[in-house]
Write an enzyme that holds these catalytic residues in place. Structure first.
Site, mmCIF file in Angstrom:
data_model
loop_
_atom_site.group_PDB
_atom_site.id
_atom_site.type_symbol
_atom_site.label_atom_id
_atom_site.label_comp_id
_atom_site.label_asym_id
_atom_site.label_seq_id
_atom_site.Cartn_x
_atom_site.Cartn_y
_atom_site.Cartn_z
ATOM 1 N N TYR A 266 0.880 -1.181 -0.056
ATOM 2 C CA TYR A 266 0.147 0.104 -0.112
ATOM 3 C C TYR A 266 1.007 1.135 0.099
ATOM 4 O O TYR A 266 0.335 2.193 -0.499
ATOM 5 C CB TYR A 266 -0.982 -0.030 1.094
ATOM 6 C CG TYR A 266 -2.065 -1.077 0.852
ATOM 7 C CD1 TYR A 266 -2.119 -2.217 1.384
ATOM 8 C CD2 TYR A 266 -3.256 -0.513 -0.099
ATOM 9 C CE1 TYR A 266 -3.158 -3.289 1.099
ATOM 10 C CE2 TYR A 266 -4.119 -1.661 -0.337
ATOM 11 C CZ TYR A 266 -4.065 -2.796 0.154
ATOM 12 O OH TYR A 266 -5.102 -3.789 -0.204
ATOM 13 N N GLN B 267 -16.217 1.746 -4.565
ATOM 14 C CA GLN B 267 -15.499 0.622 -4.085
ATOM 15 C C GLN B 267 -13.824 0.963 -4.297
ATOM 16 O O GLN B 267 -12.985 0.093 -3.746
ATOM 17 C CB GLN B 267 -15.810 -0.612 -4.961
ATOM 18 C CG GLN B 267 -16.975 -1.050 -4.760
ATOM 19 C CD GLN B 267 -17.339 -2.144 -5.853
ATOM 20 O OE1 GLN B 267 -17.181 -3.343 -5.596
ATOM 21 N NE2 GLN B 267 -17.660 -1.881 -7.210
ATOM 22 N N HIS C 28 -14.823 0.312 0.688
ATOM 23 C CA HIS C 28 -13.627 -0.650 1.062
ATOM 24 C C HIS C 28 -12.581 0.088 1.453
ATOM 25 O O HIS C 28 -11.510 -0.468 1.207
ATOM 26 C CB HIS C 28 -13.423 -1.090 -0.334
ATOM 27 C CG HIS C 28 -14.389 -2.006 -1.061
ATOM 28 N ND1 HIS C 28 -14.233 -2.568 -2.280
ATOM 29 C CD2 HIS C 28 -15.314 -2.633 -0.498
ATOM 30 C CE1 HIS C 28 -15.108 -3.288 -2.624
ATOM 31 N NE2 HIS C 28 -16.027 -3.594 -1.442
ATOM 32 N N CYS D 77 -6.321 1.779 13.560
ATOM 33 C CA CYS D 77 -5.874 0.878 14.806
ATOM 34 C C CYS D 77 -6.992 -0.310 14.858
ATOM 35 O O CYS D 77 -8.074 -0.142 15.353
ATOM 36 C CB CYS D 77 -5.807 1.586 16.017
ATOM 37 S SG CYS D 77 -5.191 0.531 17.361
ATOM 38 N N GLY E 76 -18.155 1.250 -13.990
ATOM 39 C CA GLY E 76 -16.816 0.565 -14.034
ATOM 40 C C GLY E 76 -16.506 -0.321 -12.850
ATOM 41 O O GLY E 76 -15.457 -0.389 -12.432
ATOM 42 N N THR E 77 -17.729 -1.287 -12.602
ATOM 43 C CA THR E 77 -17.168 -2.354 -11.800
ATOM 44 C C THR E 77 -17.941 -3.558 -12.410
ATOM 45 O O THR E 77 -18.769 -3.806 -13.067
ATOM 46 C CB THR E 77 -18.137 -2.162 -10.292
ATOM 47 O OG1 THR E 77 -17.844 -3.172 -9.619
ATOM 48 C CG2 THR E 77 -19.559 -1.904 -10.489
HETATM 49 N N1 APR Z 1 -14.920 2.534 -18.368
HETATM 50 C C1 APR Z 1 -15.886 1.735 -17.704
HETATM 51 N N2 APR Z 1 -15.669 0.634 -17.463
HETATM 52 C C2 APR Z 1 -14.363 0.150 -17.352
HETATM 53 C C3 APR Z 1 -13.387 0.951 -18.042
HETATM 54 C C4 APR Z 1 -13.750 2.295 -18.567
HETATM 55 N N3 APR Z 1 -12.814 2.794 -19.198
HETATM 56 N N4 APR Z 1 -12.249 0.184 -17.990
HETATM 57 C C5 APR Z 1 -12.577 -0.960 -17.258
HETATM 58 N N5 APR Z 1 -14.003 -0.952 -17.235
HETATM 59 C C6 APR Z 1 -14.450 -2.045 -16.382
HETATM 60 C C7 APR Z 1 -14.046 -3.583 -16.756
HETATM 61 O O1 APR Z 1 -14.917 -3.965 -17.661
HETATM 62 C C8 APR Z 1 -14.475 -4.245 -15.305
HETATM 63 O O2 APR Z 1 -15.793 -4.802 -15.388
HETATM 64 O O3 APR Z 1 -14.514 -1.991 -14.931
HETATM 65 C C9 APR Z 1 -14.482 -3.064 -14.165
HETATM 66 C C10 APR Z 1 -13.309 -3.349 -13.057
HETATM 67 O O4 APR Z 1 -13.798 -4.366 -12.503
HETATM 68 P P1 APR Z 1 -12.757 -5.008 -11.336
HETATM 69 O O5 APR Z 1 -11.161 -5.038 -11.932
HETATM 70 O O6 APR Z 1 -13.311 -6.201 -10.798
HETATM 71 O O7 APR Z 1 -12.926 -4.007 -10.136
HETATM 72 P P2 APR Z 1 -13.818 -3.525 -9.268
HETATM 73 O O8 APR Z 1 -15.391 -4.145 -9.871
HETATM 74 O O9 APR Z 1 -13.933 -2.322 -8.642
HETATM 75 O O10 APR Z 1 -13.727 -4.539 -8.166
HETATM 76 C C11 APR Z 1 -14.440 -4.640 -6.891
HETATM 77 O O11 APR Z 1 -12.802 -6.191 -5.871
HETATM 78 O O12 APR Z 1 -10.716 -6.701 -5.579
HETATM 79 C C12 APR Z 1 -11.792 -6.133 -4.974
HETATM 80 O O13 APR Z 1 -11.688 -4.630 -3.239
HETATM 81 C C13 APR Z 1 -11.388 -4.869 -4.643
HETATM 82 O O14 APR Z 1 -13.139 -2.706 -4.750
HETATM 83 C C14 APR Z 1 -12.491 -3.873 -5.495
HETATM 84 C C15 APR Z 1 -13.698 -4.828 -5.868
#
Ligand code: APR
Length: 244
Positions: free
Chosen positions: A54, A90, A108, A116, A175-176
């Site tokens: 980190y 997230q 998150h 702590c 974007g998740t």
């Molecule tokens: N615009 C829109 N979406 C996008 C872009 C973009 N430019 N680039 C990537 N993506 C999408 C991908 O297609 C994917 O579906 O963003 C998503 C990212 O997914 P992850 O990498 O799984 O991230 P996230 O969904 O935030 O993960 C959730 O998992 O590992 C844990 O704690 C961590 O907060 C995280 C959680």
């Protein structure tokens, strides 16, 4: 026209700012498996390695800037008059704040804080941390970890999130991947309470069937266009009301 809006963001909203996502790069996050640096087991096994990861991530993202997707949320929060706009993220980066977003809930955790594990005190942690640090509240050493929610820990602000999901009439996911519980249930909860649900992604997601609408493309392009649409609707409605 909608009332309150909740925007859930994931790593994809920061991708165009140069911060890697978790699952697009064959499951590595800055060349580490998430399981090796973001689980409570990893913390107890090797706190020095978790702090080092980190500390490095903090340096890697320090110069990253918000992209048009983050800035579109700022514009929406400033100009939307039909309700509150809350951001449930997230992400542990601070690009929402850098863009001027308010009402940001880091479920998150966030990279500029430590906590702590003995007394729960949350501390600012902009610089490097190590596992020998002493808590200024309870005086115990070795219990201060990054304020990042590890797999196996409870999320932050969940009471607030539940209340927001019950009230919102528009739920926007940006974007998740929908791969991680419980954030991947928020759309379903919002829909149960009567919200319209819209998903912004470049590809298909795990929980895509929870959404009424799918907007495919990079969020830096699609979200500003959507905010234009939302604010135009408001103006047109206001004109109509004004004409009465
Ligand atoms: N615009 C829109 N979406 C996008 C872009 C973009 N430019 N680039 C990537 N993506 C999408 C991908 O297609 C994917 O579906 O963003 C998503 C990212 O997914 P992850 O990498 O799984 O991230 P996230 O969904 O935030 O993960 C959730 O998992 O590992 C844990 O704690 C961590 O907060 C995280 C959680």
């Amino acid at each position: 026209m909608y009332g309150d809006i909740v925007i859930l963001s994931g790593a994809g909203i920061s991708a165009e700012s140069g911060i890697p996502t978790f699952r697009d790069s064959d499951g590595l996050w800055n060349n580490h498996r998430v399981e090796d640096v973001a689980t409570i087991e990893a913390w107890y096994k090797n706190p020095a390695a978790v702090h080092a990861f980190y500390n490095q991530l903090k340096k890697d993202i320090a110069d990253k800037q918000p992209n048009p997707a983050h800035l579109a949320i700022t514009r929406l929060q400033r100009e939307y008059k039909n309700g509150a706009v809350n951001v449930v993220t997230q992400n542990v980066d601070l690009l929402h704040e850098k863009a001027g977003n308010t009402n940001v809930w880091h479920i998150h955790g966030q990279i500029d804080q430590a906590v702590c594990m003995r007394c729960g005190r949350v501390l600012p942690a902009a610089g490097d941390m190590d596992e020998k640090a002493v808590c200024p509240s309870c005086g115990v050493a070795g219990k201060i970890k990054p304020n990042i929610v590890f797999f196996g820990e409870n999320l932050l602000y969940m009471d607030k999130v539940e209340a927001l999901l019950a009230r919102c009439r528009l739920f926007v996911s940006v974007g998740t991947s929908g791969a991680v519980f419980p954030a991947n249930t928020f759309a379903r909860t919002a829909k149960y309470h009567g919200a319209e649900t819209v998903e912004f992604n470049v590809g298909e997601t795990v929980n895509r069937y929870d959404f009424d609408r799918h907007v495919t493309g990079p969020a830096g392009t699609t979200l500003p266009a959507f905010v234009d649409e939302l604010l135009k609707e408001r103006t047109e409605e206001a004109d109509i009301v004004g004409d009465r």
